[in-house]
Design a protein around this motif. Sequence first.
Motif, short mmCIF file in Angstrom:
data_model
loop_
_atom_site.label_atom_id
_atom_site.label_comp_id
_atom_site.label_asym_id
_atom_site.label_seq_id
_atom_site.Cartn_x
_atom_site.Cartn_y
_atom_site.Cartn_z
N GLY A 43 0.80 -1.22 0.00
CA GLY A 43 0.00 0.00 0.00
C GLY A 43 0.83 1.27 0.00
O GLY A 43 0.33 2.36 0.30
N GLU A 45 -0.12 3.79 -5.00
CA GLU A 45 -1.47 3.53 -5.48
C GLU A 45 -1.43 2.65 -6.72
O GLU A 45 -0.48 2.74 -7.51
N HIS A 97 -3.01 2.90 -9.55
CA HIS A 97 -2.88 3.64 -10.80
C HIS A 97 -1.47 4.16 -11.01
O HIS A 97 -0.97 4.23 -12.12
N GLN A 98 -0.75 4.50 -9.92
CA GLN A 98 0.64 4.94 -10.03
C GLN A 98 1.53 3.78 -10.45
O GLN A 98 2.40 3.93 -11.29
#
Length: 158
Positions: free
Chosen positions: A77, A80, A82-83
Amino acid sequence: MKLLYQNDPGGRMGWSRHGELLLHVVDEILVDGYLSTLTVDDSDSFLRRCLECLRPGGKITVITKDLRSSAMLLLRGQIEPHQYWSEIALGFNSYRDAQERLTRGEPAPYKSCYDADMLFAALIKAGFIGVCPIDIMTHPYLISRVPTQIGMEAVRPL
């Protein structure tokens, strides 16, 4: 003679400025971030080409994205999803950059990923010996020290 090979798909590895083929004349090659822009098959060909360019005993240093450590950041975690996909796995500058370029039908910059075992195997397959990991946080060739990279050094046999 030293060759530096970075993210430059238009570069001509192993050729002099005068178009002459460089065989067995290069002492050292640094490949920084370039392998991930190639397919695995093209990476194999590229590494064999590097071997041909090096003098016997010449050294290659390869730095590339580390698939394993990048995935661990995602699983913990610390980044992210999407990153991870836009910047680390596909090689775009940002999530927005990925959306815009993919919408236009542009291909992703990265075509392959490696972990330490895969990079080690690729260098051995190309014919290098003495393959060993480098510490990317202290290695003198590296300008940016990113923990999601791996590096290996290897030597052309005598």
